[in-house]
Write a protein that holds these residues in place. Sequence first.
Motif, PDB file in Angstrom:
ATOM      1  N   LYS B  77       0.843  -1.196   0.000  1.00 59.97           N
ATOM      2  CA  LYS B  77       0.000   0.000   0.000  1.00 59.97           C
ATOM      3  C   LYS B  77       0.881   1.251   0.000  1.00 59.97           C
ATOM      4  O   LYS B  77       2.026   1.202   0.462  1.00 59.97           O
ATOM      5  N   ALA B  78       0.335   2.325  -0.523  1.00 58.88           N
ATOM      6  CA  ALA B  78       1.158   3.530  -0.586  1.00 58.88           C
ATOM      7  C   ALA B  78       0.385   4.764  -0.135  1.00 58.88           C
ATOM      8  O   ALA B  78      -0.833   4.840  -0.271  1.00 58.88           O
ATOM      9  N   ARG B 116      -1.753   3.590   9.826  1.00 55.05           N
ATOM     10  CA  ARG B 116      -2.452   2.465  10.460  1.00 55.05           C
ATOM     11  C   ARG B 116      -3.678   2.063   9.642  1.00 55.05           C
ATOM     12  O   ARG B 116      -3.928   0.880   9.412  1.00 55.05           O
ATOM     13  N   ARG B 117      -4.424   3.041   9.216  1.00 52.83           N
ATOM     14  CA  ARG B 117      -5.650   2.726   8.463  1.00 52.83           C
ATOM     15  C   ARG B 117      -5.324   2.072   7.119  1.00 52.83           C
ATOM     16  O   ARG B 117      -5.987   1.120   6.707  1.00 52.83           O
ATOM     17  N   VAL B 118      -4.306   2.598   6.465  1.00 49.16           N
ATOM     18  CA  VAL B 118      -3.938   2.048   5.163  1.00 49.16           C
ATOM     19  C   VAL B 118      -3.401   0.623   5.317  1.00 49.16           C
ATOM     20  O   VAL B 118      -3.729  -0.274   4.538  1.00 49.16           O
ATOM     21  N   ALA B 119      -2.605   0.439   6.353  1.00 45.83           N
ATOM     22  CA  ALA B 119      -2.037  -0.892   6.595  1.00 45.83           C
ATOM     23  C   ALA B 119      -3.160  -1.901   6.852  1.00 45.83           C
ATOM     24  O   ALA B 119      -3.057  -3.073   6.484  1.00 45.83           O
ATOM     25  N   ALA B 120      -4.244  -1.412   7.463  1.00 39.32           N
ATOM     26  CA  ALA B 120      -5.380  -2.292   7.752  1.00 39.32           C
ATOM     27  C   ALA B 120      -6.243  -2.515   6.512  1.00 39.32           C
ATOM     28  O   ALA B 120      -7.287  -3.159   6.593  1.00 39.32           O
ATOM     29  N   GLN B 122      -7.680  -0.089   4.552  1.00 38.06           N
ATOM     30  CA  GLN B 122      -8.653   0.951   4.208  1.00 38.06           C
ATOM     31  C   GLN B 122      -8.089   1.893   3.134  1.00 38.06           C
ATOM     32  O   GLN B 122      -6.875   2.046   3.030  1.00 38.06           O
ATOM     33  N   SER B 123      -8.989   2.521   2.406  1.00 39.97           N
ATOM     34  CA  SER B 123      -8.540   3.587   1.500  1.00 39.97           C
ATOM     35  C   SER B 123      -8.934   4.917   2.123  1.00 39.97           C
ATOM     36  O   SER B 123     -10.024   5.052   2.679  1.00 39.97           O
TER      37      SER B 123
END
Lengths: 572, 211
Positions: B77-78, B116-120, B122-123
């Motif tokens: 993810k980026a 944290r959200r991206v790692a989980a 989420q966009s």
Amino acid sequence: MTDDQADWQPSLPLPSLSRVDLDALLQELLARVGAVMTSRERLRALLDAVVGIGSDLDLHSTLERIVQAACRLADARYGALGVIGPDRMLIEFINHGVTAQERADIGDLPRGHGVLGLLIEEPRPIRLHDITQHPRAYGFPPNHPPMHSFLGVPVRIRDQVFGNLYLAEKSGGEQFTQDDEDLVSALSVAAGAAIDNARLYAQAERRQRWLMAAAEITSVLLGEVRRTEALEFVATRARDVAGADLAMVLLADETGGNTSGGRLTVEVSVGGPGDAAGWSVAVDGSEFTEVLGRQQLSVVTDLATAADWPAPLSTGTALLVPLAVGGVALGVLVVAYRKDSVPIAEGLELAMVETFAGQAALALERARAQDEREMLAVVGDRERIARDLHDVVIQRLFAAGMQLQGATRLSGQPDVQTRIERVVNDLDTTIRDIRGAIFELRGPAQHSFRTEIRDLVDEAREPLGFRPALRIDGPVDTAVPDAQRTALLAVLREALSNVAKHAQAGAVTITVAIVQGRLSLAVRDDGRGIAAAAGPSGQGLPNMRARAVDLDGVCTVESSTAGTVVSWNVPL
Amino acid sequence: MIRVYLLDDHEVVRFGLREMLEREGDIEVVGESGSAVDATHRIPALRPDVAVLDGRLPDGSGIDVCRDVRSVDPSIKALILTSYDDDEALFAAIMAGASGYVLKQIHGTDLVDAIRRVAAGQSLLDPAVTARVLDRIRKGPEQPDELKDLTEQERKILLLVAEGLTNREIAERMFLAEKTVKNYVSSLLAKLGLERRTQAAVLASRLLNKR
């Protein structure tokens, strides 16, 4: 012989009769000698006249001299020279013997009807006992001095009939003779040469002036060219050299003159109506269509009807010259003459005007290129500054802020933490300000929502007396649909105008943000509050509420003596 | 542990970010770099959970890096990190196929939370906003901005980019070589003014086109 005569004479039978004949013969001889003398005198007068008219190079004064000489030669009271125009009517009438007062009383000059027209149709000398009795007689206008005896002779320049010499009222109520006709015919030949000469001279002189004007433009080209100056120079020179009354430079708009629907704007006007600069005319349906499309010079008889001008023009014949460079028409140079004046526009002259216009177009193109280069330099500079701000200043502030924030945790002392927090906040504000500056430096895209908000806030600066602080959070350009944009701008305008009129505020903070799918606007001032302000301050509030409700949003106003906050938000 | 890679050409920024992130305890910075080329090679090898990429770099753009990396490994993810404004950042994120963007601001944007959200999984991109961007691209020639300068092929590719497809996926769908797609994307970035080049050049080309 003498002896013979002496012998013979007394022996003649009818000496008295012979004497009578001889007297008559002598009388006749004397009359002939007198006539020869008169002819010689008149011949001399003719020669003098020819020398006289040939010595002047100014066309108008040459024409006047010709008329005077003709009257003197033929002993006529009135004389005139009618110049034939392209429509085979008289366009100029130079007369002699009629006083200025009489001339004014007569009114319009003859155009070439009646007997005068006969000469235009058949360019041959014509001699009449009484002009009023001729079948073609058209009748004199009121207040015209009475004229009877008449002599008309065409004036030719090579094959072309330039005009006619008209003489009337030989002195002593006599008729014009064959001699008069011969003399005036001879004079007219000389006159033709003189006119031709004067014309060629005038043409050469004008050509010289066109060349000089074109050369001047070329020399201006080598220096620094300012657009408006260059245009004014072009217009002024064109008008002076063409001997015209009005000159205008019209430039095509962005769409260019080559496409339909384009417009031309008067950039510079010399000698025309004072407010002509700035006029805009549609190319379609005007005489300019051909000029721009084919890039061909065009001569129109009345400039006023050549296009749909915003105000009436009172000019006559005009030259419409394309200003074109490399097949692209930049605009049109208009050179116009007063109504009823006689422009001398011949092939050669038109070619000169075109050459001049070509040089002028080149000058314009160069001025434009220079402007562009300067603009690019400025834009390049701004871009460099913006990049430096972005790449260096913001990055360092950001890095410094983060380290400071890290330091907060190291320090256990609450007051140190508070102080550091304040510094970090200041740094953030500075970063925002710089980002705003970068945005402005880059000359943002037009019609972006961000720009519109900024412009509106800038406008409020004057009525408020200070610049409101503005903070924009979120992708407002991308995320906000048109309806919400329009509404927000209207509400912001209303709110700012209320503050300016009633709040007596010293500071205003505007926040536009996109938070959780909603567009929000907050306008906060430190003024005296709505309660303190007189009634009308509340007037805009229902409008703002309505604009929120229309879009399923809300609008609230909180006011105290410490200031007012207008909060407005709508879903996206 | 969330594994993070940092790409930013300013060492001070990387230092500050690393310090801030590692303080959290659940985030580990597994690598960092100041060069686009370097990052393009190292990120797929390191396989971080989240790559935090500066939008513009001296030797390329974070957008290209992101697309290259995600073509190789779509599971990475980026987040695009930028100091330009939101609209530009948003567009850059969509173009990159990133999960979101974070503005370089000390307060107000929480990078830690974003990571944290991206790692989980989420966009951070608002679907409604993304839809509006897509819509703008589809409308095509009616748009009075840069988008109208795009060719039909470029527009098609831009749409697929905006839908979040990687270069490889676009290549498969359009029967093109991945390299060709990459070139198209680079030219798109250039046309849309998203690569590092001066505004003067943009203006110059506009002026030249007008004549």
